[in-house]
Design a protein around this motif. Structure first.
Motif, short mmCIF file in Angstrom:
data_model
loop_
_atom_site.label_atom_id
_atom_site.label_comp_id
_atom_site.label_asym_id
_atom_site.label_seq_id
_atom_site.Cartn_x
_atom_site.Cartn_y
_atom_site.Cartn_z
N GLY A 404 -41.19 -1.37 -16.68
CA GLY A 404 -40.46 -1.21 -15.44
C GLY A 404 -40.87 -2.27 -14.44
N CYS A 405 -40.62 -2.02 -13.17
CA CYS A 405 -40.90 -2.99 -12.11
C CYS A 405 -42.35 -2.87 -11.66
N ASP A 406 -43.05 -3.99 -11.61
CA ASP A 406 -44.43 -3.98 -11.16
C ASP A 406 -44.50 -4.21 -9.65
N GLY A 407 -45.67 -3.99 -9.08
CA GLY A 407 -45.90 -4.20 -7.66
C GLY A 407 -47.39 -4.28 -7.41
N ALA A 408 -47.75 -4.41 -6.14
CA ALA A 408 -49.15 -4.63 -5.79
C ALA A 408 -49.87 -3.37 -5.32
N ARG A 409 -49.15 -2.29 -5.13
CA ARG A 409 -49.77 -1.06 -4.60
C ARG A 409 -50.88 -0.57 -5.53
N PRO A 410 -52.01 -0.12 -4.96
CA PRO A 410 -53.06 0.46 -5.79
C PRO A 410 -52.51 1.63 -6.62
N GLY A 411 -53.04 1.79 -7.80
CA GLY A 411 -52.58 2.86 -8.67
C GLY A 411 -51.84 2.35 -9.89
N ARG A 412 -51.45 1.07 -9.85
CA ARG A 412 -50.69 0.54 -10.97
C ARG A 412 -51.59 0.18 -12.16
N ASN A 413 -52.90 0.22 -11.97
CA ASN A 413 -53.79 0.06 -13.12
C ASN A 413 -53.61 1.20 -14.12
N PRO A 514 -45.96 4.35 -9.55
CA PRO A 514 -47.16 5.13 -9.20
C PRO A 514 -46.92 6.20 -8.13
N THR A 515 -45.85 6.04 -7.33
CA THR A 515 -45.47 7.09 -6.38
C THR A 515 -43.98 7.34 -6.54
N LEU A 516 -43.54 8.49 -6.13
CA LEU A 516 -42.12 8.81 -6.20
C LEU A 516 -41.39 8.17 -5.02
N PRO A 517 -40.09 7.92 -5.16
CA PRO A 517 -39.34 7.26 -4.09
C PRO A 517 -39.40 8.02 -2.77
N ALA A 518 -39.59 7.28 -1.68
CA ALA A 518 -39.66 7.90 -0.35
C ALA A 518 -38.32 8.49 0.06
N PHE A 519 -37.23 7.97 -0.52
CA PHE A 519 -35.91 8.47 -0.13
C PHE A 519 -35.50 9.74 -0.87
N VAL A 527 -34.38 19.28 -8.16
CA VAL A 527 -33.22 19.26 -9.05
C VAL A 527 -33.49 18.35 -10.25
N LEU A 528 -34.09 17.18 -9.99
CA LEU A 528 -34.40 16.25 -11.07
C LEU A 528 -35.45 16.82 -12.02
N VAL A 529 -36.40 17.54 -11.46
CA VAL A 529 -37.42 18.19 -12.30
C VAL A 529 -36.79 19.29 -13.15
N ASP A 530 -35.94 20.10 -12.52
CA ASP A 530 -35.32 21.22 -13.24
C ASP A 530 -34.37 20.75 -14.33
N LYS A 531 -33.57 19.71 -14.03
CA LYS A 531 -32.56 19.27 -14.99
C LYS A 531 -33.12 18.33 -16.05
N PHE A 532 -34.08 17.48 -15.66
CA PHE A 532 -34.53 16.42 -16.57
C PHE A 532 -36.03 16.43 -16.83
N ASN A 533 -36.75 17.35 -16.21
CA ASN A 533 -38.21 17.40 -16.31
C ASN A 533 -38.84 16.07 -15.91
N LEU A 534 -38.26 15.42 -14.88
CA LEU A 534 -38.85 14.20 -14.33
C LEU A 534 -40.23 14.51 -13.78
N GLN A 535 -41.22 13.67 -14.12
CA GLN A 535 -42.59 13.97 -13.74
C GLN A 535 -43.24 12.77 -13.06
N SER A 536 -44.09 13.05 -12.12
CA SER A 536 -44.92 12.01 -11.51
C SER A 536 -46.13 11.78 -12.40
N ILE A 537 -46.53 10.52 -12.57
CA ILE A 537 -47.71 10.24 -13.40
C ILE A 537 -48.95 10.89 -12.77
N SER A 538 -49.93 11.20 -13.61
CA SER A 538 -51.19 11.75 -13.09
C SER A 538 -52.32 10.79 -13.45
N THR A 539 -53.03 11.07 -14.56
CA THR A 539 -54.02 10.12 -15.08
C THR A 539 -53.63 9.79 -16.51
#
Length: 549
Positions: A404-413, A514-519, A527-539
């Motif tokens: 996917g798209c990379d960036g400089a925010r901490p957490g992308r390691n 590394p973070t979910l969209p602010a918008f 709704v996205l979690v219920d329909k598609f089980n979209l998940q935020s990364i953990s470790t």
């Protein structure tokens, strides 16, 4: 002049809430205001175009291409030039007046649809706030409606980038253009509900899949199917040009114009996959890839003894140490940076070539180092039987799409560590600039395949999806029953378009970070979690344990 802005279209937006003083991308409030005005205008333009389309009138290709260029220009890290935006605004006004005249009077005209903007920089910057102009200018709008409206607009921007790259290689589709008109027009409709916007977002996912297929046909039609290639990642002595962005057409033209001139050409960032296309690597002076992901460019380009050409998004504020050797083309722009225009369908890269020769380049060769790449759908599916046998025989336990798209925010390691920790009997498919987090690692091989298979650019999510669908067919199962997991990093609006395509296709259990969209509001996320089980990364450890058991 109004010195306020609000932008939260990218992953690195300030405080994960929104940029209000200056963009994390370096976009200043003036450019932000001009982008807001331009998007507001093209919404109205699209409203009138849709009225005519619904009456059976086909919009000219010229107008579809112009709309696409406008939305692409407002995508993160693309165009920072106020003068270019003044030009877009003037041209949008002209097109809009033509369409308004064709449509005639309308009784139920949405507020702002007929707005015509002033046409000087000073007047544009002094336009007062009005309903629908900026993201937050309608105080009464339901927050979930706003969330899905912006989801739609950002998806259009991302799809616009893919559509642009396709049509410059003469692959154009009227249905894609018509959907963009329809979707942008809908954002002016005060009667649009959460359900309406959700359905439009899913339709965008469907249309973007067609758009990515169109771009795949454009790229492979012009330059052949990518083939597995051992690519050089160290540099050679001599003058050179580094080409960044995504535009294969520009790279092809530059290679043709530099042939025989003693100049080495290096790809950078998302241009890396170009080294696998037969029609591009036939030029022997396309010798490999320089550097890493886009967010490292300020460090990597610092006092670089060569010329740099930016062909699409991923431009960062140039430092003084290399601004004189930086050039832009296509949609890209920065104040006081030389732009290579298109004149009668042709770009003359002479200024870039002359700068490369003047700077003389690297003074010696580096020790040679190569990495494997070029595993797009054609190359991988030629071995579909081998893959199926390896899965059935236990040699391959699981596939991970990490990219996917990379960036400089901490957490992308996280993505580096996840790749490092994948078991030896698993295969990693990777694409987009997220690959730079781990693409130089040697994780070994399984049979004829290196464990890291570089599928291509971000638009080559189409390749990854095509591989997944073909494997599901071979295993006679649903795609969600495959031993395949999606570990996706997002940064800008093309990632939004790709995510919507994945959701439209019914792909579930996507890990996003590394973070979910602010918008995305909590209700929309649920709704996205219920329909598609979209998940935020953990470790990496926890997510691997969840996936593999």
């Amino acid at each position: 002049m109004d010195n306020e802005m609000f932008c939260y279209q990218c992953e690195q937006t300030a405080g994960s809430k929104g940029c209000t003083r200056v963009g994390v991308c370096s976009k200043d409030p003036n450019v932000a205001k001009m982008q807001d005005v331009l998007i507001f205008l093209v919404k109205g333009l699209s409203f009138y175009a849709t009225k005519l389309i619904n009456k059976g009138q086909e919009m000219p290709r010229e107008l579809g291409e112009f709309l696409t260029e406008c939305v692409f220009a407002t995508l993160t890290n693309v165009n920072f030039s106020p003068e270019r935006f003044v030009g877009y605004i003037r041209k949008t006004n002209a097109y809009k007046k033509e369409l308004m005249e064709q449509v005639g009077p309308i009784d139920d005209l949405p507020e702002g649809a007929d707005y015509i903007a002033p046409e000087t920089k000073g007047e544009i910057l002094n336009i007062p706030h009005m309903k629908n102009l900026g993201v937050m200018d309608d105080d009464e709008l339901d927050m979930d409606v706003r969330s899905l409206r912006e989801f739609l607009i950002y998806g259009i921007k991302g799809m616009g980038a893919y559509f642009h790259h396709a049509y410059v290689l003469n692959q154009y589709d009227q249905e894609v253009a018509n959907f963009m008109f329809k979707a942008l027009a809908a954002t002016l409709d005060p009667k649009m509900t959460v359900e309406d916007y959700f359905d439009l977002n899913m339709e965008l996912g469907k249309t973007n899949f067609k758009c990515m297929e169109l771009l795949d046909a454009a790229n492979t039609g012009a330059f052949g199917n990518p083939e597995p290639t051992e690519m050089l990642i160290t540099h050679k002595k001599g003058p050179f040009i580094v080409v960044s962005g995504h535009d294969l057409n520009d790279l092809g033209a530059l290679l043709e114009q530099t042939e025989g001139k003693g100049i080495n050409i290096y790809t950078h960032g998302e241009m890396l996959p170009c080294n696998a296309y037969p029609g591009l690597k036939k030029y022997k002076h396309l010798i490999g890839n320089f550097g890493g992901a886009w967010q490292d460019q300020q460090k990597e380009f610092d006092n670089l003894p060569g010329a740099i050409l930016m062909t699409s998004n991923c431009l960062m504020k140039p430092r003084g140490s290399y601004k004189d050797r930086l050039f832009t083309s296509s949609i890209v722009g920065w104040p006081d940076v030389t732009h290579i225009p298109t004149v009668n369908g042709h770009k003359d890269f002479t200024p870039v070539i002359e700068k490369a020769l003047e700077l003389e380049g690297f003074v010696k060769d580096e020790p040679e180092h190569r990495i494997p790449m070029g595993f797009a759908h054609h190359a991988v599916l030629n071995h579909a039987g081998t893959i199926v046998d390896a899965v059935k025989g236990g040699q391959i336990r699981h596939f991970f799409l990490i990219g996917g798209c990379d960036g400089a925010r901490p957490g992308r390691n996280y993505f580096t560590e996840f790749a490092e920790q994948t078991p030896e009997d698993t295969i990693i498919l990777t694409l987009a600039c997220g690959k730079y987090r781990f693409n130089k690692m040697d994780l070994g091989s399984i049979g004829p395949f290196p464990r890291i298979l570089d599928v291509g650019q971000c638009n080559d999510a189409y390749s990854a999806i095509k591989i997944a669908l073909a494997l599901a067919e071979a295993f006679e199962c649903d795609v969600n029953e495959l031993p395949l997991s999606y570990i996706v990093s997002w940064y800008e609006q093309k990632a939004v378009a790709v995510l919507l395509t994945m959701l439209y296709l019914g792909l579930k259990d996507i890990y996003l970070g590394p973070t979910l969209p602010a918008f995305v509001t909590p209700n929309v996320l649920q709704v996205l979690v219920d329909k598609f089980n979209l998940q935020s990364i953990s470790t990496p450890e926890d997510d691997l344990q969840t996936i593999l058991g």
